[in-house]
Scaffold this active site. Sequence first.
Site, PDB file in Angstrom:
ATOM      1  N   HIS A 179       0.803  -1.228   0.000  1.00  0.00           N
ATOM      2  CA  HIS A 179       0.000   0.000   0.000  1.00  0.00           C
ATOM      3  C   HIS A 179       0.835   1.276   0.000  1.00  0.00           C
ATOM      4  CE1 HIS A 179      -4.061  -1.418  -0.027  1.00  0.00           C
ATOM      5  NE2 HIS A 179      -3.856  -2.245   0.982  1.00  0.00           N
ATOM      6  N   ASP A 206      -1.948  -5.425  -4.052  1.00  0.00           N
ATOM      7  CA  ASP A 206      -2.141  -4.190  -3.282  1.00  0.00           C
ATOM      8  C   ASP A 206      -0.815  -3.480  -3.051  1.00  0.00           C
ATOM      9  OD1 ASP A 206      -4.825  -4.639  -3.259  1.00  0.00           O
ATOM     10  OD2 ASP A 206      -5.074  -4.504  -1.098  1.00  0.00           O
ATOM     11  N   HIS A 239      -6.673  -3.536  -5.217  1.00  0.00           N
ATOM     12  CA  HIS A 239      -6.338  -2.127  -5.435  1.00  0.00           C
ATOM     13  C   HIS A 239      -5.607  -1.903  -6.752  1.00  0.00           C
ATOM     14  CE1 HIS A 239      -7.355   0.261  -1.761  1.00  0.00           C
ATOM     15  NE2 HIS A 239      -7.549  -0.970  -1.304  1.00  0.00           N
ATOM     16  N   HIS A 290      -4.846 -13.073  -3.628  1.00  0.00           N
ATOM     17  CA  HIS A 290      -4.877 -11.860  -2.821  1.00  0.00           C
ATOM     18  C   HIS A 290      -5.977 -11.882  -1.759  1.00  0.00           C
ATOM     19  CE1 HIS A 290      -4.395  -7.728  -1.629  1.00  0.00           C
ATOM     20  NE2 HIS A 290      -5.684  -7.557  -1.766  1.00  0.00           N
ATOM     21  N   GLU A 688     -19.569  19.021 -18.615  1.00  0.00           N
ATOM     22  CA  GLU A 688     -19.366  17.803 -17.826  1.00  0.00           C
ATOM     23  C   GLU A 688     -19.973  17.949 -16.438  1.00  0.00           C
ATOM     24  OE1 GLU A 688     -15.177  16.091 -19.635  1.00  0.00           O
ATOM     25  OE2 GLU A 688     -15.130  17.697 -18.146  1.00  0.00           O
ATOM     26  N   ASP A 717     -18.517  29.293 -10.287  1.00  0.00           N
ATOM     27  CA  ASP A 717     -17.264  29.552 -10.987  1.00  0.00           C
ATOM     28  C   ASP A 717     -16.718  30.893 -10.503  1.00  0.00           C
ATOM     29  OD1 ASP A 717     -15.136  29.490 -12.711  1.00  0.00           O
ATOM     30  OD2 ASP A 717     -16.284  30.168 -14.453  1.00  0.00           O
ATOM     31  N   ASN A 719     -13.703  32.169 -10.003  1.00  0.00           N
ATOM     32  CA  ASN A 719     -12.639  32.878 -10.717  1.00  0.00           C
ATOM     33  C   ASN A 719     -12.967  33.111 -12.189  1.00  0.00           C
ATOM     34  OD1 ASN A 719     -12.453  30.292 -11.652  1.00  0.00           O
ATOM     35  ND2 ASN A 719     -10.387  29.900 -10.843  1.00  0.00           N
ATOM     36  N   ASP A 721     -13.143  31.301 -14.859  1.00  0.00           N
ATOM     37  CA  ASP A 721     -12.215  30.776 -15.859  1.00  0.00           C
ATOM     38  C   ASP A 721     -12.868  29.762 -16.786  1.00  0.00           C
ATOM     39  OD1 ASP A 721     -12.591  28.738 -14.087  1.00  0.00           O
ATOM     40  OD2 ASP A 721     -10.464  28.239 -13.828  1.00  0.00           O
TER      41      ASP A 721
END
Length: 741
Positions: A179, A206, A239, A290, A688, A717, A719, A721
Amino acid sequence: MGSGSSVNVNYKYSLQKSENAFKAAVLIQQWYRRHVARLEMRRRCTWRIFQSIEYSCEQDQIKVCYLMDQFTPSSSKERDFISRMFISGESYKEAELEKYCDYESIEVPDSYTGPHLSFPLLPDHATALLEAFQQKQQLHARYVLNLLHETRKHLKQLPNISHVSTCYSEEVTVCGDLHGQLDDLFLIFYKNGLPSPSKSYVFNGDFVDRGKQSLEILVILFTFLLIYPKEVHLNRGNHEDHMVNLRYGFTKEVMQKYKVHGKKILRMFQNVFCWLPLATLIDQKVLIIHGGISDTTDLEMLEKIQRDKFISVLRLKKRKESSRKPQIQAINGENESGTDAAANEAAPRLSLQPQSAQAPNTANRLEFSRWLRQTVQEQIDTCRRLMDISESEPEELTYSSMVSLKDVDEPCWTRQEEWKQVLDILWSDPMPQEGCRENKVRGGGCYFGPDVTEKFLDKYNLQFLIRSHECKQEGYEFCHHRKVLTIFSASNYYEIGSNRGAYVKLGPDLIPHFVQYQANKTAHMLTMTQRQGFLVAPYSPSFNFGPLLSPSSASLCSVSSRISRVEESAFRALREKLFAHTSALITAFRSYDGDNTGKITLSNWATAVESVLRLGLPWRMLRPQLVRSTEDGMLEYKSWLDDLAMEQRSQEHIQSSLLEVIYRNRSNLETIFRIIDRDHSGLISFEEFQQTWKLFSSHMNIELTDDGINDLVRSIDFNKDGNIDFNEFLEAFRLVKQRPS
């Protein structure tokens, strides 16, 4: 007379003195045993808190993936959006991957002072990498991509189950979860030696997530894999999955370390992960996987499935399953009656067009083969049209590739069956009870009992299983009559001093020999009280391995601390969990407060808390650490919740109700944000965001119109941008929760 009397007095005095000394010894012994028992009780409670919270987070991860998979697009635009969201998880064709990850076009500047790699790799390259990473240097992106390219080529040649023999080396060393904790890997190599022709290693998955040096661990392991392909073996863990990496840190780590070429590196890692072998077999007697097994685990199936198709085990592509299953049933001579019919009804279905023709008699194999190819291709084309799948996506395993004239009578497996096989060996855990049941604690895989283990070992003539997947306080643990061994190699996993790491060595006699360690010197400096009995026999390696064992501040090890740092960390995490469910807790408390007094009994408090959090913790035992003051055995739950809010409230002026929602959903929000952020730039576009918010608000039962979402996008939003970062994403969640329902 006087002399005899004096002797009697001295004898009585000596007898009384001895009796008092004996009583004192008994009292000290009783006190010591009570103290050790209390430490053990607190240790077990602390451990249960850590594991319950960890598994609860894994449940949330699987629920997010399930949400994404089960989302039903209402338009072609939404279908396209969902497809683009998960395009990073799809396989590339060979030529496309080569073109996309063209490492030769990346130049290494003269100012670069890190290690250099040239292929084929030599042991000196591995040594240089170890020294460089020990000095906190970074490998150039060109070399990382080149290494991943060569690793992928090698892994593609390996079987699903690797075979290792102790005849060619004195012993085989098996390591569990690392990990991202590079210090543990350094310590293993220091104590046990580097991989070599006489020293074989099996690393049981993992390798990544949670820790901060996952990438360095993978680079080292892949380097040794290419240098010693017969002595180094890597298994896939749960993982090694791009959907899990989005939540637990590996994706973020790669993008932070390689801001320019991070996206290419991530794409290559995703592809390499799906080519990792699923298991390792030592001397045909010891199976290393695993997670675990189930009552349906079939090694023959695992040996034959196309493992690279499972980019993410958490996301099974179900869209083609319904078109494939009827043909598989026909080939295997099955019908849809009884249990098969029930299973088909439970499985998700697509609205497909009728089949072109009735299946011919299987006696005419040539005619049947032609019909089969035609039918399957028609159904695949139909699925593509319905789900708006690009033609550039590689085709999944079809009957035209699975079935030929010579093996038409061979059994064929559905993708659902193959997926379950992989899911079970990566996510399952052993349990002391008999039988096999769904693993609802983790949300994936199953729990398997000693009877399942015995049948499995008998079926394949195995001696025992080695698995990882679970943190153990001593670094290893036997169960199922010593037929299942759990090995975990990440020490200090939950907190400094929480657990040892361990690895196991197997010789030709296959008798396991364990080595335990801790890779942080701070843990060795903790007192017994501070460690809360986690380390019964502390081990302190006497060596200096660079920054691995650097001294730390003595303030971390204050002997006067009444509560161990391990226990304190566990309760801090638990209080955060309680705070995140404030609203649900109030509702549960009020159900026991019929007279609306604002007070409930401690027994009802424990019952209510468990009904909301469902962590399976002994709340009555934990109460003294969570509830500071009571009055006549009654708890003022409103003031108690206010105290929790005061602990968690940040410097920002956020309402407690909003902060509660953010605490409860932050991990899910961050995972979803990273899924939307396809280029991992830390920014998502307005379009999106709008599409995703429709998805997430439907999951959270928040009603928002399109105009409302557009207003929301413009308002957060800050700032201006034209993009939304993660902080603005969280702000959107706050604003939505403030809107009247």
